[in-house]
Design a protein around this motif. Structure first.
Motif, PDB file in Angstrom:
ATOM      1  N   LEU A  11       0.802  -1.351  -0.107  1.00 16.81           N
ATOM      2  CA  LEU A  11      -0.010  -0.163   0.004  1.00 16.81           C
ATOM      3  C   LEU A  11       0.861   1.312   0.067  1.00 16.81           C
ATOM      4  CD1 LEU A  11      -2.771  -0.953   2.412  1.00 16.81           C
ATOM      5  CD2 LEU A  11      -2.926  -0.592   0.270  1.00 16.81           C
ATOM      6  N   GLY A  15       1.511   4.650  -3.469  1.00 17.75           N
ATOM      7  CA  GLY A  15       0.773   5.512  -3.104  1.00 17.75           C
ATOM      8  C   GLY A  15       0.040   6.600  -4.126  1.00 17.75           C
ATOM      9  N   TRP A  17      -1.894   5.468  -6.497  1.00 18.27           N
ATOM     10  CA  TRP A  17      -3.108   5.086  -7.169  1.00 18.27           C
ATOM     11  C   TRP A  17      -3.929   5.777  -8.047  1.00 18.27           C
ATOM     12  CZ3 TRP A  17      -4.191   0.977  -2.464  1.00 18.27           C
ATOM     13  CH2 TRP A  17      -3.239  -0.152  -2.729  1.00 18.27           C
ATOM     14  N   LEU A 170      -5.191   6.500   4.788  1.00 14.44           N
ATOM     15  CA  LEU A 170      -4.097   7.082   3.828  1.00 14.44           C
ATOM     16  C   LEU A 170      -4.119   6.826   2.197  1.00 14.44           C
ATOM     17  CD1 LEU A 170      -1.263   6.246   6.243  1.00 14.44           C
ATOM     18  CD2 LEU A 170      -2.409   8.463   6.154  1.00 14.44           C
ATOM     19  N   ASN A 171      -4.970   5.499   1.896  1.00 14.63           N
ATOM     20  CA  ASN A 171      -5.013   5.166   0.778  1.00 14.63           C
ATOM     21  C   ASN A 171      -5.877   3.931   0.472  1.00 14.63           C
ATOM     22  OD1 ASN A 171      -4.235   4.874  -2.148  1.00 14.63           O
ATOM     23  ND2 ASN A 171      -2.009   5.282  -1.477  1.00 14.63           N
ATOM     24  N   GLY A 182      -4.822  -0.919  -7.221  1.00 16.37           N
ATOM     25  CA  GLY A 182      -5.278   0.279  -7.012  1.00 16.37           C
ATOM     26  C   GLY A 182      -6.757   0.699  -7.605  1.00 16.37           C
ATOM     27  N   THR A 185      -9.990   7.101  -5.487  1.00 16.42           N
ATOM     28  CA  THR A 185      -9.460   8.414  -5.649  1.00 16.42           C
ATOM     29  C   THR A 185      -9.730   9.105  -4.389  1.00 16.42           C
ATOM     30  OG1 THR A 185      -9.929  10.411  -7.106  1.00 16.42           O
ATOM     31  CG2 THR A 185     -12.039   9.020  -6.733  1.00 16.42           C
ATOM     32  N   GLN A 186      -9.010  10.172  -4.197  1.00 17.12           N
ATOM     33  CA  GLN A 186      -9.031  10.923  -3.061  1.00 17.12           C
ATOM     34  C   GLN A 186     -10.168  11.995  -2.984  1.00 17.12           C
ATOM     35  OE1 GLN A 186      -5.211  12.482  -1.509  1.00 17.12           O
ATOM     36  NE2 GLN A 186      -5.872  12.668   0.337  1.00 17.12           N
ATOM     37  N   TRP A 191     -11.894   9.261   0.825  1.00 21.26           N
ATOM     38  CA  TRP A 191     -11.473   8.413  -0.347  1.00 21.26           C
ATOM     39  C   TRP A 191     -12.934   7.824  -0.942  1.00 21.26           C
ATOM     40  CZ3 TRP A 191      -6.697   7.702  -2.848  1.00 21.26           C
ATOM     41  CH2 TRP A 191      -5.640   7.979  -2.331  1.00 21.26           C
ATOM     42  N   GLN A 209      -5.796   1.518   3.918  1.00 25.59           N
ATOM     43  CA  GLN A 209      -4.646   1.692   4.577  1.00 25.59           C
ATOM     44  C   GLN A 209      -5.206   2.859   5.924  1.00 25.59           C
ATOM     45  OE1 GLN A 209      -1.306   3.639   3.136  1.00 25.59           O
ATOM     46  NE2 GLN A 209       0.177   2.840   4.643  1.00 25.59           N
TER      47      GLN A 209
END
Length: 215
Positions: A11, A15, A17, A170-171, A182, A185-186, A191, A209
């Protein structure tokens, strides 16, 4: 079984993705079905994460035609998801009547018979056993979480969006079989993961994560 530390390393490395999307044909909907909004068909899941990693879910499913029952399960996962032991509790199904469902543990299945046929159903529940800490002394605050513990069989091939609104995330990534890829999307407050529901773009298990406070 994939070690948690190795999964977290994956993960961290990935970072950057990007959203995984496939432009394919949408699920057909009959505009003549009463009470059906063509644009609303699909699943919308809102995930809240507590300080200790406990999760609360509100899942709204809108079907193309009315349903009289839902088949629910908490399946075993593969690869990076193999170590999770989900327990779904405080499960309430609203349609617009409501029914409480007994807790579901790993491997459990159940069928919920609705009080009347419904196009839109809301499931609200809590989940434990869905967060695994890294166990690494150098990153004690890092953890991996399963944010899709409950499966609604009748909604598997509908368009879907999962929103995880938390600064702790975080992801995110998705399990394609046993492989973590992946898929998110942030957003402004967390997310999001989306899928069209078409062949090749069905929502799979979503992992996040996390950065959690050390107990």
């Amino acid at each position: 079984m994939v070690p948690i530390l190795a999964t977290l390393t994956v993960l961290l490395v990935l970072g950057g993705w990007q959203v995984y999307q496939v432009a394919t044909e949408e699920t057909p909907v009959s505009a003549s079905d009463p009470g059906t909004d063509v644009n609303a068909v699909g699943t919308e899941m809102e995930v809240s994460i507590g300080d200790a990693g406990r999760m609360h879910f509100v899942e709204t499913v809108t079907f193309p035609t009315a349903r009289s029952q839902l088949d629910l399960s908490v399946p075993r996962r593969m690869g990076a998801g193999a170590d999770f032991r989900p327990v779904v509790s405080s499960l309430v199904v609203r349609e617009p009547g409501s029914a409480e469902v007994k807790p579901l543990e790993l491997g459990d299945r159940t069928t919920v018979h609705l009080t009347r046929s419904a196009v839109t159903v809301v499931l609200e529940y809590d989940a434990s056993g869905v967060v695994n800490r890294s166990g690494d002394a150098s990153t004690p605050d890092r953890a991996l979480a399963l944010v899709t513990p409950l499966v609604v069989e009748q909604a598997r091939r509908l368009p879907a969006v999962v929103r995880v609104s938390s600064v702790k995330v975080l992801n995110v990534g998705c399990l394609r079989g046993s492989t973590l890829v992946g898929c998110g999307t942030q957003t402004a407050d967390g997310w999001a993961v989306e899928s069209s529901g078409s062949e090749g773009d069905v929502l799979s298990d979503v992992l996040a994560q996390l950065n959690l406070a050390v107990p």
